[in-house]
Design an enzyme around this catalytic site. Structure first.
Site, PDB file in Angstrom:
ATOM      1  N   ASP A   1     -19.459  -0.878  27.423  1.00  0.00           N
ATOM      2  CA  ASP A   1     -19.242  -2.162  28.083  1.00  0.00           C
ATOM      3  C   ASP A   1     -18.023  -2.918  27.576  1.00  0.00           C
ATOM      4  O   ASP A   1     -17.238  -3.441  28.371  1.00  0.00           O
ATOM      5  CB  ASP A   1     -20.480  -3.048  27.916  1.00  0.00           C
ATOM      6  CG  ASP A   1     -20.242  -4.464  28.408  1.00  0.00           C
ATOM      7  OD1 ASP A   1     -20.066  -4.634  29.633  1.00  0.00           O
ATOM      8  OD2 ASP A   1     -20.207  -5.392  27.576  1.00  0.00           O
TER       9      ASP A   1
ATOM     10  N   ASP B   1     -17.927  -2.903  21.744  1.00  0.00           N
ATOM     11  CA  ASP B   1     -18.994  -2.161  21.078  1.00  0.00           C
ATOM     12  C   ASP B   1     -19.216  -0.836  21.810  1.00  0.00           C
ATOM     13  O   ASP B   1     -18.440  -0.468  22.692  1.00  0.00           O
ATOM     14  CB  ASP B   1     -20.282  -2.991  21.038  1.00  0.00           C
ATOM     15  CG  ASP B   1     -20.626  -3.563  22.416  1.00  0.00           C
ATOM     16  OD1 ASP B   1     -20.417  -2.841  23.422  1.00  0.00           O
ATOM     17  OD2 ASP B   1     -21.084  -4.712  22.503  1.00  0.00           O
TER      18      ASP B   1
ATOM     19  N   TYR C   1     -26.476 -10.196  28.267  1.00  0.00           N
ATOM     20  CA  TYR C   1     -26.283 -10.264  29.719  1.00  0.00           C
ATOM     21  C   TYR C   1     -27.584 -10.702  30.378  1.00  0.00           C
ATOM     22  O   TYR C   1     -28.209  -9.950  31.126  1.00  0.00           O
ATOM     23  CB  TYR C   1     -25.819  -8.903  30.270  1.00  0.00           C
ATOM     24  CG  TYR C   1     -24.384  -8.574  29.928  1.00  0.00           C
ATOM     25  CD1 TYR C   1     -23.320  -9.141  30.634  1.00  0.00           C
ATOM     26  CD2 TYR C   1     -24.077  -7.690  28.891  1.00  0.00           C
ATOM     27  CE1 TYR C   1     -22.002  -8.841  30.319  1.00  0.00           C
ATOM     28  CE2 TYR C   1     -22.764  -7.376  28.573  1.00  0.00           C
ATOM     29  CZ  TYR C   1     -21.732  -7.962  29.291  1.00  0.00           C
ATOM     30  OH  TYR C   1     -20.427  -7.666  28.984  1.00  0.00           O
TER      31      TYR C   1
ATOM     32  N   GLU D   1     -12.213 -10.021  22.739  1.00  0.00           N
ATOM     33  CA  GLU D   1     -12.988  -8.875  23.241  1.00  0.00           C
ATOM     34  C   GLU D   1     -12.828  -8.701  24.748  1.00  0.00           C
ATOM     35  O   GLU D   1     -12.974  -9.666  25.509  1.00  0.00           O
ATOM     36  CB  GLU D   1     -14.470  -9.028  22.902  1.00  0.00           C
ATOM     37  CG  GLU D   1     -15.277  -7.783  23.271  1.00  0.00           C
ATOM     38  CD  GLU D   1     -16.695  -7.811  22.726  1.00  0.00           C
ATOM     39  OE1 GLU D   1     -17.286  -6.728  22.551  1.00  0.00           O
ATOM     40  OE2 GLU D   1     -17.226  -8.909  22.487  1.00  0.00           O
TER      41      GLU D   1
END
Length: 610
Positions: A155, A158, A314, A561
């Protein structure tokens, strides 16, 4: 002498008895007289004169005059010499090629943005992946649960595979290809983006029983994030390259996940249109979408309630917006009117928030699909006009789209803006760029919808705005992302002269050839102040804060990120803006499965009661 004449009459031939001397004297006299006669008359009297014998050439298959033969040979030689001279001139004279016009900044950025997805691939990588520092990884995902969940995409920075935003990424990329395939092809990226989509759909088909007529479970996540500050060996606590992961990765399933299943149905349905020329694969995707959407309707619930770890990262706020979004894509993919009947049901539209407004009305992202669904269905109304019984709710979706477009314009204060011009769709919270990119895409594509419908613009209250105003807004947000901001910073890694170099990303931050096994072994690379040894080309980072400030710090994921959802939204916006305002969408492909429409007649008026 008399000779009988069969045609009548007779031939009388006198036999001359004169001597040879007499004849000779007469001939001399006659020749002197003949000189006074014309040439034709002489020929009558003297007979044909002796002519020179012509010379001929025997070619085997034919005989021709030597003069004609020589003429042919000379003509052929001359033409061959002339042809050679022309070729020589063409090869020696400098040639001026007509080059294609140079790509604009949006197309140039898109080449890089798509590469980010290559860097996020999980599983056994293809040879042409073009990311030298990535290799095969997570080849046993799902094995502990007796499932094959190898593949898909990580995703973010990570190594977790989140199904919900991952499916949204596939839907967004597919939508952009359905509408702008000609643009993708023109810049040489069509096959690349289709391969990225297929990498995602192939994995998605593994997460449920895609061949069954019905299902009871979907696998929604692989890997664990865990609580912030925890020390359990998982994908957040450990800082390891995907290729080095040596901790157990858990897979999570859900039996009540309407939002996840409907989003997955949307992704497979949209992708089935992308691959419509591959009939077998397209039908496989359509069947998977039908099974998933049916499952989403029968087993109600939010996926993040079934997968608590997903709730930390999420969290889903509802699933009725996914019903409208997924149902719209299923209708486009199948032409089955039952989907259109469902999504134009007033109860469904109301529960999705179509009539309620609120602070996040107009925000389009991995959680809130309503704004995108309304634009998608406005397309249907403007170009096909289904009429009764769908018109009432479709008109309200159209009105909602116009309200959202008004809220994006600077003249309206629905959303704040930074001094540099970045719209704050997430109301000052972190990661503003993915929301700005998604709104830029909606504005650009709606402008194109207005263009192909021959509609010059729309009204915000008493004020008329043209489709150009939408494109101007879209460009302003994407230009900010690409470097037209107070810091002169491109927030797309590898694009421009100045961009983030300390991206929060495990694979990019650890040198290739250096082992990161042991969970905390690579913390020295995580905490290093040196730039990443690998450039994560095309990554859209989280972005600046509400004051246009940015910290290029690896540990601060709120700034550095990247995510799948953000890059997908940016990819869609870039292709929509590339090529200038003259670039139009593919008007008909998205409608290819829809049969001709014959609107039903409205019900008769009630009986008149005097």
């Amino acid at each position: 002498m008399h000779i009988h004449n069969t045609w009548g009459g007779s031939f009388d031939v006198s036999m001359d008895s004169a001597t040879d001397d007499d004849r000779s004297r007469n001939l001399d006299f006659d020749r002197a007289s003949l000189q006074k006669l014309e040439e034709t008359q002489q020929s009558w009297l003297l007979g044909p004169s002796e002519q020179k014998k012509k010379k001929y050439v025997d070619l085997g298959c034919m005989v021709c005059s030597r003069k004609v033969f020589l003429a042919i040979v000379i003509a052929f030689s001359a033409s061959a010499l002339l042809s050679g001279l022309v070729v020589l001139i063409v090869k020696t004279v400098p040639r001026h090629h007509s080059h294609a016009p140079p790509e604009d900044s949006y197309a140039q950025a898109l080449h890089k943005v798509l590469l980010f997805f290559n860097a996020q691939k999980s599983g056994k990588l293809p040879k042409h992946n073009n990311i030298s520092w990535r290799g095969n990884s997570a080849l046993k995902d799902g094995f502990h649960e007796h499932q094959n969940l190898v593949g898909g995409y990580y995703d973010a920075g990570d190594n977790i595979k989140f199904g919900f935003p991952g499916a949204f990424m596939i839907t967004m990329l597919s939508w952009s290809v359905v509408e702008y395939s000609a643009k993708y092809e023109a810049i040489g990226e069509l096959e690349h983006v289709k391969e990225l989509i297929k990498w995602g759909t192939d994995y998605m088909l593994k997460t449920f029983n895609a061949s069954a007529p019905s299902i009871s479970v979907v696998w929604g996540q692989v890997g664990t994030g865990g609580q912030s500050g925890g020390t359990d060996k998982n994908d957040h606590y450990c800082w390891e390259r995907p290729e080095d992961m040596d901790y157990q990765r858990q897979a999570y399933s859900c039996g009540q996940c309407s939002d996840l299943a409907a989003e997955m149905a949307a992704a497979l349905a949209a992708a089935s249109i992308v691959f419509k020329d591959d009939r077998v694969y397209s039908q496989k995707l359509v069947h998977g979408g039908e099974v998933l959407f049916d499952f989403s309707r029968k087993s109600r619930g939010r996926y993040s309630q079934s997968i608590p770890d997903a709730k930390l990262f999420y969290n889903s706020t509802g699933y009725y917006d996914e019903y409208v979004w997924g149902g719209a894509w299923m209708y486009y993919a199948t032409g089955n009117s039952s989907y259109l009947q469902l999504i134009t049901n007033k109860g469904i539209a109301k529960n999705a928030g179509a009539f309620s407004g609120g602070p996040y009305y107009g925000v389009f992202d991995w959680d809130n699909k309503l704004a995108g669904a309304q634009v998608l269905l406005t397309r249907l109304r403007l170009l096909l006009s289904p009429g009764y019984p769908y018109e009432d709710v479709l008109r309200q979706y159209n009105n909602g789209t116009e309200l959202v477009m008004c809220s994006y314009l600077p003249a309206y204060k629905t959303f704040n803006r930074t001094k540099g011009g970045l719209i704050q769709l997430n109301h000052g919270n972190p990661s503003p760029l993915q929301y700005a990119a998604a709104s830029a895409f909606l504005a650009a594509i709606y402008a194109d919808y207005l263009t192909i419908a021959d509609i010059p613009g729309w009204n915000c209250g008493p004020t008329f705005y043209s489709s150009k105003d939408l494109r101007d807004f879209s460009r302003s947000q994407i230009d900010y992302i690409l470097g037209h901001n107070p810091l002169k910073m491109s927030y797309v890694v590898g694009y421009g002269k100045k961009y983030p170099t300390h991206v929060h990303h495990r694979g990019a931050s650890i040198p290739r050839g250096k082992s990161s096994r042991g969970c905390t072994t690579a913390y020295k690379y995580r905490n290093s102040k040196s730039p990443n040894p690998h450039t994560l080309v095309g990554a859209l980072v989280s972005g600046p804060n509400s004051k246009d400030q940015f910290r290029d710090v690896r540990m601060n994921y709120n700034y550095t990120e990247p995510t799948l959802a953000g890059n997908a939204a940016l990819s869609a916006a870039l292709i929509a803006l590339s090529g200038g305002d003259s670039g139009r969408v593919d008007e008909n492909t998205i409608f290819s499965a829809i049969p001709p429409m014959y609107p039903a007649a409205p019900p008769p008026p009630a009986a008149w009661n005097p």
